[in-house]
Design a protein around this motif. Structure first.
Motif, PDB file in Angstrom:
ATOM      1  N   TYR A 137      33.326  68.397 -63.066  1.00 10.27           N
ATOM      2  CA  TYR A 137      34.453  68.860 -62.477  1.00 10.27           C
ATOM      3  C   TYR A 137      34.273  68.891 -60.754  1.00 10.27           C
ATOM      4  CZ  TYR A 137      32.808  73.989 -63.215  1.00 10.27           C
ATOM      5  OH  TYR A 137      32.391  74.929 -63.386  1.00 10.27           O
ATOM      6  N   ILE A 192      40.621  62.168 -65.808  1.00 12.96           N
ATOM      7  CA  ILE A 192      41.151  63.493 -66.401  1.00 12.96           C
ATOM      8  C   ILE A 192      41.126  64.646 -67.508  1.00 12.96           C
ATOM      9  CG2 ILE A 192      42.249  66.241 -65.288  1.00 12.96           C
ATOM     10  CD1 ILE A 192      43.025  64.431 -62.817  1.00 12.96           C
ATOM     11  N   HIS A 213      38.715  68.371 -64.452  1.00 15.73           N
ATOM     12  CA  HIS A 213      37.838  68.067 -64.702  1.00 15.73           C
ATOM     13  C   HIS A 213      37.500  66.624 -65.658  1.00 15.73           C
ATOM     14  CE1 HIS A 213      37.397  72.047 -66.822  1.00 15.73           C
ATOM     15  NE2 HIS A 213      38.585  72.179 -66.251  1.00 15.73           N
TER      16      HIS A 213
END
Length: 136
Positions: A23, A64, A126
């Motif tokens: 991340y 993501i 993330h």
């Protein structure tokens, strides 16, 4: 020279090097950067570039799977919270305390500092997985 996508070579490399569950943090001007975590400083002046501008450009180029924000954003920066909810309505949006957010940032691959001067305009993106549509 790149034809499209992110032109900033540092950001482009970070995104290319991300693996699943890695991340990055997109931060306002006030978020502390922990020792040992690389910082890409885009801030030119207060508000430039904005948090939204940077989030938008990076989200166009990054797979993501989850986003984390500080729960304080909900009450203390409602415009940014609504933006995040609307932009990422298809991605889980998790909340944690600002103190916990700062602890998470210690493991980030990079912190990208914007010129944003509104409080709690920070997020953790993330990395997911994008398998593309290449011919087999």
């Amino acid at each position: 020279m790149k034809k499209n996508g992110i032109l900033n070579s540092h950001i482009s490399k970070v995104l290319a090097d991300l693996g699943h569950t890695d991340y990055i943090v997109i931060a306002d001007v006030g978020l502390p950067v922990p020792d040992g975590v690389p910082k890409i400083d885009l801030a030119l002046t207060y508000g430039v570039p904005s948090f939204r501008d940077v989030v938008h450009v990076i989200s166009e180029d990054m797979a993501i799977e989850q986003i984390t924000i500080a729960e304080e954003m909900v009450a203390q920066n409602q415009d940014t919270f609504l933006y995040m909810q609307q932009k990422f309505d298809h991605i889980p949006l998790l909340k944690c305390s600002h103190e916990e957010f700062k602890r998470y940032s210690q493991q980030a691959k990079v912190i990208i500092r914007t010129g944003e001067s509104r409080p709690y305009a920070n997020c953790i993106l993330h990395a997911g997985v994008h398998f593309g549509t290449a011919a087999r």
